[in-house]
Design a protein around this motif. Structure first.
Motif, short mmCIF file in Angstrom:
data_model
loop_
_atom_site.label_atom_id
_atom_site.label_comp_id
_atom_site.label_asym_id
_atom_site.label_seq_id
_atom_site.Cartn_x
_atom_site.Cartn_y
_atom_site.Cartn_z
N GLU A 275 0.50 -1.34 0.21
CA GLU A 275 -0.05 0.13 0.22
C GLU A 275 0.87 1.42 0.45
OE1 GLU A 275 -3.04 0.05 -0.06
OE2 GLU A 275 -3.58 -2.07 -0.02
N LEU A 344 -3.94 -7.45 -6.33
CA LEU A 344 -5.34 -6.38 -5.94
C LEU A 344 -4.68 -6.38 -4.20
CD1 LEU A 344 -7.59 -4.96 -6.18
CD2 LEU A 344 -9.31 -6.37 -4.64
N LEU A 345 -5.22 -4.63 -4.22
CA LEU A 345 -4.15 -4.23 -3.07
C LEU A 345 -5.86 -2.62 -2.69
CD1 LEU A 345 -1.23 -2.58 -3.33
CD2 LEU A 345 -1.59 -4.92 -2.23
N ARG A 346 -6.30 -2.54 -2.02
CA ARG A 346 -7.18 -2.15 -1.76
C ARG A 346 -6.97 -0.99 -2.25
NH1 ARG A 346 -7.73 1.81 2.17
NH2 ARG A 346 -5.89 1.14 2.66
N SER A 347 -6.67 0.33 -1.62
CA SER A 347 -6.25 1.30 -2.07
C SER A 347 -5.84 1.61 -3.62
CB SER A 347 -5.89 2.48 -1.36
OG SER A 347 -4.19 2.03 -1.41
N ARG A 348 -4.89 0.91 -4.20
CA ARG A 348 -4.58 0.93 -5.46
C ARG A 348 -4.61 0.00 -6.89
NH1 ARG A 348 -0.14 4.72 -5.43
NH2 ARG A 348 1.03 4.52 -3.43
N GLY A 349 -6.40 -0.60 -6.41
CA GLY A 349 -6.50 -1.42 -7.07
C GLY A 349 -5.78 -2.59 -8.17
#
Length: 636
Positions: A275, A344-349
Motif C-alpha cells: 500500500e 489487488l491492493l485496497r487503495s491502488r487496485g
C-alpha cells in the motif's frame, strides 16, 4: 620519522578499534594511560582490561611483527626464517627481468605468502597491517575518495580522527599517491598497509552502497519524486544500462536492484507492491532477505522497465506474463527470467508483482560425484542411470534442486554414441551435444505433444522436465517399455510418495511396477560457512528428540564478512533413494499407502531417509541440525 608521527603510530591500534566501534573513547584513554605507565603494547592492554578479546584484535588488525630496527626487506625475511639465503639470491637475480619490487618478486616465485610479506613490510615501515575482511565501512568516509581514484591508486579510506584521514594502501611508500589524496580530500593522510586482493575486494564491498545506492537515488522520504527527463531511444547493446535520458533514474534503480542481487548471489528477486511502498526481497541460499523498499510512486515505472527488458507487453496488466532477458554483469553473461502476477491492493487496485529468476548460464554443471550423494547412494545411482530402459524419478518441492540433479544425470550419460533429447519448461542451461526442447503451450508444444515427437527422434535417453499429468506419464511409460531410459521429476514429499502419486494420476499399477526403477527424493538446506565454522554443544533434550546420543558435537557458523554474518554460505542437497524390490512391487499392485511403502523401505531395504542423510551431513560439519529439521520429516 618525527616524534609526533611515532606517537600517532602508537595510538593507531586504538584508533582503528575506536573507529570500528569495538571500544569507546573513555576505554581508549584509560588503555593509553596503562600503556604509557607499563610499556605493554596497547593491544595487549586492551585485552587484559577486558575491553576486547584476542579474537577481535586479530580479526580487525591481523598479526604484526614487532621490529625495533630497520633492515633491508630481503635480510629481514631471511633473518625471520621466511625464506632462505638461496631463495633471496634467486629472487634478486630475477627481480630485474620480472620488473617487480623484490617483495612481489618473491611472492610471484612462491617463496613467501603475500600476507606474511605484508606483516614484515608493515613492521619495517612502522605501519599497521589491517585485516579489511571484517572492516565496517562508513559511507561518509568512503565518499571522501572517489571510486575511480580508489581503484586507480589501490587505496580505500577507513576513518578520520582529528582531521587525519587513515587509508589502507597496497604501496604506502608512494608519496605521489598520498599527496594526490591529501589534495583531493583536504585532509592530512596516514596510510596503513593491505594486500592488493584485500583492498580491491574492500572497494567492491564499500562502494556498492555509495552515492549510486538505492537510498540515495530514491531518498528516505516516500513522497520525494525522481525527475524523469525525455530523451533518445536506448541502445540495445547497453543492456541494463543505457543512454536513454527518459527514465534515467528508473534505469539506474533497476540496474542497481539486479546488479546487487547478482553480487550477493541471489537466485531470485521479489518486487512486491504494498500500500505504501514496493517491498524488495532477495532469495539467497534459499532464504528470503528483505532490502530497502522503493516508494510506491515508482512501482509502475520500475515494473514497466523490467517488462521492456523481458520483451513483455507493458500494456497488459490483467494476466500473468513471462519474459526473458540477457544481460552482462562485470563482463559475464547472465540470463533473467521474469514473471508478473496481477494482485489487488485496497487503495491502488490491480498492480503487478514481479519475480526475477537469475540464471548464470556459464555455471558449470556439477557431476554426480560432486552433488553430495552418500557412499551408499552413489553406486546405486550410477547403476540406475546406466540402465538401458526404465524410468528414474527425482522428487521434491519447487526449489529443491531437482533440475540440477537431472542435468548432472544427463551430463553423466551424454556421449557421442548416445542420443539424448530433453523437454524442459524452461531450458535453464544449454548442454553441448544434447537436443533440448523448450515447451511452448501457446504454440501447442506441450509435454504430451513433445513426447510423441521425441519418439520419432530415435532417442536413447529422454529427459522430461516434469510428469505432470496422466497423458504425459503414460507416454513416458510407453517410452520406457519400448527400450528408452526416461529421467523426469514429480512433486511429492518423499520417495515413497512417487508411486501413490502416479496411481492417483490414473496410471495402472502394473505399468508403474514395470517401469519405475528408482525414485530419488531431495531437499536443499544451507551449508555452514567454512570461514567461521565452529563446534557447538546442542542441548541433550534436542538431540534425544531426533534420536542422537547426548553429548554428540555439532557445528554452526559464527558469522563473518564472507557470509554476511549469517553463518551460512551456499547450499547442500539431502537425498533419499528408493529402489523397489519384488515385495514392494506387490505393495504397489495392492495400492498400499505411501506410509506403508516408506516403512517397508526403511526396515527391509535399508533406505536412508532425508532426515538421516541430513543428520549424517550435520555430524560431518556441513550443515546444522536446525537446517536438517526444517527441511525433513522425522523417521517413522
Amino acid at each position: 620519522m618525527s616524534i609526533q608521527q611515532v606517537k600517532r603510530n602508537k595510538r593507531k591500534v586504538g584508533e582503528i578499534l575506536l573507529a570500528q566501534g569495538y571500544i569507546n573513547q573513555q576505554q581508549l584513554e584509560h588503555a593509553l594511560e596503562q600503556h604509557a605507565s607499563t610499556g605493554i603494547s596497547l593491544g595487549t592492554v586492551l585485552v587484559k582490561l577486558g575491553f576486547i578479546d584476542e579474537d577481535t584484535l586479530n580479526a580487525v588488525l591481523g598479526k604484526q611483527l614487532e621490529l625495533s630496527y630497520r633492515k633491508r626487506i630481503g635480510e629481514i625475511l631471511v633473518d625471520q626464517g621466511y625464506i632462505s639465503a638461496a631463495q633471496l639470491a634467486d629472487g634478486l637475480s630475477k627481480q630485474k627481468a620480472m620488473n617487480l619490487p623484490l617483495g612481489k618478486c618473491l611472492v610471484k616465485l612462491g617463496f613467501i605468502e603475500e600476507t606474511k610479506l605484508l606483516d614484515v613490510l608493515a613492521a619495517q615501515l612502522d605501519l599497521q597491517h589491517i585485516n579489511l575482511e571484517n572492516f565496517k565501512f562508513n559511507m561518509n568516509i568512503t565518499r571522501m575518495v572517489s571510486e575511480e581514484m580508489a581503484r586507480s591508486y589501490k587505496v580505500i579510506p577507513l576513518y578520520e580522527n582529528n582531521g587525519v584521514l587513515t587509508v589502507a594502501m597496497v604501496d604506502p611508500t608512494n608519496l605521489r599517491s598520498l599527496d594526490h589524496i591529501k589534495f583531493k580530500t583536504g585532509k592530512d593522510v596516514e596510510p596503513v598497509i593491505g594486500t592488493e586482493a584485500e583492498i580491491l575486494a574492500a572497494i567492491d564491498r564499500a562502494y556498492v552502497g555509495g552515492k549510486d545506492s538505492l537510498s540515495d537515488l530514491i531518498g528516505g522520504d516516500e513522497d520525494k519524486d525522481l525527475v524523469l527527463e525525455a530523451g533518445k531511444e536506448e541502445k540495445p547493446e547497453e543492456g541494463l544500462g543505457g543512454g536513454d535520458e527518459e527514465g534515467r533514474q528508473i534505469i539506474k534503480i533497476v540496474n542497481l536492484i539486479v546488479s546487487e542481487a547478482i553480487r550477493l548471489g541471489a537466485s531470485d528477486v521479489h518486487l512486491e507492491p504494498q500500500e505504501r511502498n514496493m517491498r524488495i526481497r532477495y532469495r539467497i541460499d534459499g532464504e528470503l532477505t528483505e532490502q530497502n523498499p522503493i516508494p510506491a510512486r515508482l512501482m509502475v515505472q520500475i515494473v514497466s522497465r523490467l517488462k521492456v527488458l523481458g520483451g513483455m507487453d507493458i500494456a497488459e496488466k490483467r494476466k500473468p506474463l513471462d519474459g526473458r532477458a540477457h544481460i552482462q554483469y562485470k563482463g559475464k553473461e547472465v540470463d533473467l527470467r521474469l514473471s508478473t502476477f496481477p494482485m489487488l491492493l485496497r487503495s491502488r487496485g490491480v498492480v503487478e508483482k514481479m519475480v526475477i529468476r537469475i540464471i548464470d548460464p556459464n555455471t558449470e554443471i556439477a557431476t554426480i560425484d560432486k552433488i553430495g550423494f552418500s557412499k551408499s547412494v552413489y553406486p546405486a545411482i550410477c547403476k540406475l542411470i546406466e540402465l538401458p530402459d526404465g524410468i528414474l524419478l527425482t522428487t521434491g518441492p519447487t526449489g529443491s534442486g531437482k533440475s540440477s540433479t537431472l542435468y548432472a544425470f544427463i551430463k553423466q550419460v551424454a556421449s557421442p554414441s548416445v542420443n539424448v533429447v530433453t523437454m524442459e519448461d524452461p531450458v535453464e542451461k544449454n548442454i553441448p551435444g544434447i537436443t533440448q526442447g523448450q515447451i511452448n503451450n501457446l504454440a501447442g508444444f506441450t509435454f504430451a505433444a513433445g513426447m510423441r515427437a521425441i519418439l520419432r527422434q530415435d532417442p536413447d535417453v529422454i529427459m522430461l522436465g516434469e510428469m505432470r499429468d496422466k497423458e504425459t506419464s503414460e507416454m513416458a511409460i510407453q517410452a520406457a517399455l519400448t527400450g528408452h531410459l526416461v529421467i523426469s521429476t514429480l512433486h511429492t514429499n518423499d520417495a515413497a510418495g512417487a508411486f501413490t502419486r502416479l496411481l492417483d494420476m490414473g496410471v495402472e499399477p502394473f505399468l508403474v511396477t514395470s517401469c519405475v526403477k528408482g525414485v530419488l527424493a531431495q531437499r536443499l538446506c544451507r551449508r555452514i560457512c567454512e570461514k567461521c565454522k565452529q563446534q557447538v554443544e546442542v542441548p541433550d533434550v534436542v538431540l534425544e528428540g531426533i534420536g542422537i546420543r547426548p553429548g554428540t558435537p555439532f557445528f554452526q557458523g559464527k558469522g563473518c564478512q564472507a557470509c554476511n554474518n549469517s553463518g551460512y554460505r551456499g547450499r547442500l542437497a539431502l537425498f533419499e533413494l528408493l529402489v523397489p524390490d519384488e515385495h514392494l512391487h506387490k505393495m504397489i499392485l495392492e495400492r498400499k499407502s505411501s506410509e506403508e511403502i516408506k516403512m517397508y523401505a526403511i526396515r527391509n531395504l535399508g533406505m536412508a531417509t532425508l532426515r538421516r542423510d541430513g543428520l549424517e551431513k550435520a555430524l560431518a560439519g556441513l550443515t546444522t541440525i536446525e537446517q536438517v529439521v526444517a527441511v525433513s520429516q522425522a523417521e517413522m
